[in-house]
Design a protein around this motif. Structure first.
Motif, mmCIF file in Angstrom:
data_model
loop_
_atom_site.group_PDB
_atom_site.id
_atom_site.type_symbol
_atom_site.label_atom_id
_atom_site.label_comp_id
_atom_site.label_asym_id
_atom_site.label_seq_id
_atom_site.Cartn_x
_atom_site.Cartn_y
_atom_site.Cartn_z
ATOM 1 N N ILE A 111 0.799 -1.297 0.017
ATOM 2 C CA ILE A 111 -0.112 0.041 0.200
ATOM 3 C C ILE A 111 0.886 1.311 0.098
ATOM 4 O O ILE A 111 1.525 1.550 0.692
ATOM 5 C CB ILE A 111 -0.864 0.031 1.228
ATOM 6 N N ILE A 112 0.622 2.098 -1.229
ATOM 7 C CA ILE A 112 1.526 3.341 -1.062
ATOM 8 C C ILE A 112 0.502 4.582 -0.597
ATOM 9 O O ILE A 112 -0.336 4.819 -1.089
ATOM 10 C CB ILE A 112 2.006 3.546 -2.439
ATOM 11 N N PRO A 113 0.967 5.134 0.274
ATOM 12 C CA PRO A 113 -0.006 6.347 0.832
ATOM 13 C C PRO A 113 0.192 7.424 -0.073
ATOM 14 O O PRO A 113 0.817 7.768 -1.014
ATOM 15 C CB PRO A 113 1.035 6.944 1.977
ATOM 16 N N ASN A 114 -1.342 8.137 -0.154
ATOM 17 C CA ASN A 114 -1.550 8.954 -0.887
ATOM 18 C C ASN A 114 -0.645 10.214 -1.130
ATOM 19 O O ASN A 114 -0.121 10.875 -2.166
ATOM 20 C CB ASN A 114 -2.976 9.650 -0.749
ATOM 21 N N ASN A 115 -0.219 10.792 0.006
ATOM 22 C CA ASN A 115 0.706 11.794 0.028
ATOM 23 C C ASN A 115 2.065 11.578 -0.664
ATOM 24 O O ASN A 115 2.785 12.368 -1.216
ATOM 25 C CB ASN A 115 1.015 12.321 1.631
ATOM 26 N N LYS A 116 2.394 10.359 -0.551
ATOM 27 C CA LYS A 116 3.614 9.831 -1.561
ATOM 28 C C LYS A 116 3.362 10.192 -3.057
ATOM 29 O O LYS A 116 4.515 10.473 -3.995
ATOM 30 C CB LYS A 116 4.029 8.570 -1.279
ATOM 31 N N LEU A 117 2.107 9.904 -3.332
ATOM 32 C CA LEU A 117 1.960 9.820 -4.818
ATOM 33 C C LEU A 117 1.531 11.143 -5.262
ATOM 34 O O LEU A 117 1.903 11.473 -6.429
ATOM 35 C CB LEU A 117 0.607 9.101 -4.944
ATOM 36 N N SER A 118 1.139 12.054 -4.261
ATOM 37 C CA SER A 118 0.722 13.392 -4.900
ATOM 38 C C SER A 118 2.122 14.214 -5.157
ATOM 39 O O SER A 118 2.233 15.259 -5.798
ATOM 40 C CB SER A 118 -0.005 14.136 -3.790
ATOM 41 N N ASP A 119 3.307 13.774 -4.534
ATOM 42 C CA ASP A 119 4.501 14.290 -4.703
ATOM 43 C C ASP A 119 5.020 14.139 -6.259
ATOM 44 O O ASP A 119 5.828 14.856 -6.947
ATOM 45 C CB ASP A 119 5.662 13.802 -4.107
ATOM 46 N N ILE A 152 -4.160 11.763 -10.065
ATOM 47 C CA ILE A 152 -2.843 12.362 -9.346
ATOM 48 C C ILE A 152 -2.518 13.577 -10.398
ATOM 49 O O ILE A 152 -2.255 14.520 -9.852
ATOM 50 C CB ILE A 152 -1.767 11.547 -9.472
ATOM 51 N N ASN A 153 -2.604 13.604 -11.587
ATOM 52 C CA ASN A 153 -2.065 14.521 -12.427
ATOM 53 C C ASN A 153 -3.168 15.750 -12.343
ATOM 54 O O ASN A 153 -2.970 16.793 -12.818
ATOM 55 C CB ASN A 153 -2.118 14.109 -13.986
ATOM 56 N N GLN A 154 -4.609 15.234 -12.158
ATOM 57 C CA GLN A 154 -5.669 16.197 -12.034
ATOM 58 C C GLN A 154 -5.561 16.935 -10.647
ATOM 59 O O GLN A 154 -6.291 17.764 -10.235
ATOM 60 C CB GLN A 154 -6.925 15.776 -12.410
ATOM 61 N N GLY A 155 -4.693 16.579 -9.715
ATOM 62 C CA GLY A 155 -4.779 17.057 -8.276
ATOM 63 C C GLY A 155 -5.940 16.560 -7.360
ATOM 64 O O GLY A 155 -6.225 16.839 -6.423
ATOM 65 N N LYS A 156 -6.471 15.439 -7.945
ATOM 66 C CA LYS A 156 -7.804 14.885 -7.217
ATOM 67 C C LYS A 156 -7.648 13.845 -6.167
ATOM 68 O O LYS A 156 -8.345 13.222 -5.484
ATOM 69 C CB LYS A 156 -8.734 14.480 -8.343
ATOM 70 N N TYR A 157 -6.171 13.408 -6.134
ATOM 71 C CA TYR A 157 -5.713 12.409 -5.269
ATOM 72 C C TYR A 157 -4.787 12.913 -4.234
ATOM 73 O O TYR A 157 -3.620 13.232 -4.598
ATOM 74 C CB TYR A 157 -4.834 11.484 -6.447
ATOM 75 N N SER A 158 -5.297 12.998 -3.023
ATOM 76 C CA SER A 158 -4.341 13.425 -2.096
ATOM 77 C C SER A 158 -4.636 12.611 -0.698
ATOM 78 O O SER A 158 -5.674 11.956 -0.624
ATOM 79 C CB SER A 158 -4.472 14.841 -1.920
#
Length: 158
Positions: A111-119, A152-158
Motif C-alpha cells: 500500500i502506497i500512501p496518497n501523500n507519496k503519490l501526490s509528490d 494524480i495529474n488532475q490533483g484529485k488524489y491526496s
C-alpha cells in the motif's frame, strides 16, 4: 509371416522411442520453467480498514517455484526513471515492511500512501515495479493504475 511380426515389432519400438523422446523434451522444459522467478504484478485500488480514502495497492503473486524476497516497490516514470516509495505491506491481515519474503504461490499487497503519490503530480506515470533481492525487476500496469494516475495529474488524489 515372420517378416510381418518383425515389422510390427519395429513399428511398436519406434513408437515407444518417439513417445520417450517427446516426454524427455517436455520434462526438460518443465524443469527449466520451474527454476525461473515469475511474479504477477497488479496495481489496484486499495482500502484500509476504517479509512475511507482510496490508496494505490500493488498486489504481487509469486507464480514461480522458488521463494523470493521483495526488496523494493515503486512507480515507473517516463524516461526509464523510477520512484522508490515507502509503503506498507499487507500479507493477509498482518502489516509488515520491506523486505518481504514470498514462498511459491503466496501473495502480498503493498500500500502506497496518497501523500507519496501526490509528490509525483508533475511526472508521467507508466506503471509499477517490484525489485527482488537478486536484482530482477518486474513491472505491471492496469486500468486501476491508469485511473489513479489520471487523478494524480488532475490533483484529485491526496
Amino acid at each position: 509371416m515372420n517378416l510381418h511380426i518383425e515389422t510390427i515389432t519395429q513399428l511398436v519400438t519406434f513408437g515407444i522411442a518417439c513417445i520417450g523422446a517427446v516426454l524427455g523434451i517436455l520434462n526438460t522444459w518443465r524443469n527449466f520453467r520451474s527454476d525461473q522467478v515469475r511474479l504477477r504484478i497488479t496495481p489496484e485500488h486499495a482500502f484500509l480498514p476504517g479509512d475511507q480514502r482510496d490508496f494505490l495497492g500493488i498486489k504481487v503473486v509469486n507464480t514461480g517455484s522458488p521463494s523470493i524476497t521483495i526488496s523494493d516497490v515503486g512507480i515507473e516514470l517516463k524516461g526509464n526513471k523510477r520512484a522508490t516509495l515507502s509503503c506498507s505491506v499487507l500479507n493477509g491481515y498482518q502489516e509488515g515492511s520491506l523486505p518481504q519474503r514470498l514462498a511459491s504461490r503466496e501473495s502480498a499487497q503493498f500500500i502506497i500512501p496518497n501523500n507519496k503519490l501526490s509528490d509525483l503530480k508533475q511526472e508521467r506515470l507508466k506503471g509499477v515495479y517490484v525489485r527482488t533481492a537478486c536484482g530482477e525487476v518486474f513491472k505491471g500496469t492496469s486500468d486501476a493504475f491508469r485511473q489513479i494516475s489520471m487523478w494524480i495529474n488532475q490533483g484529485k488524489y491526496s
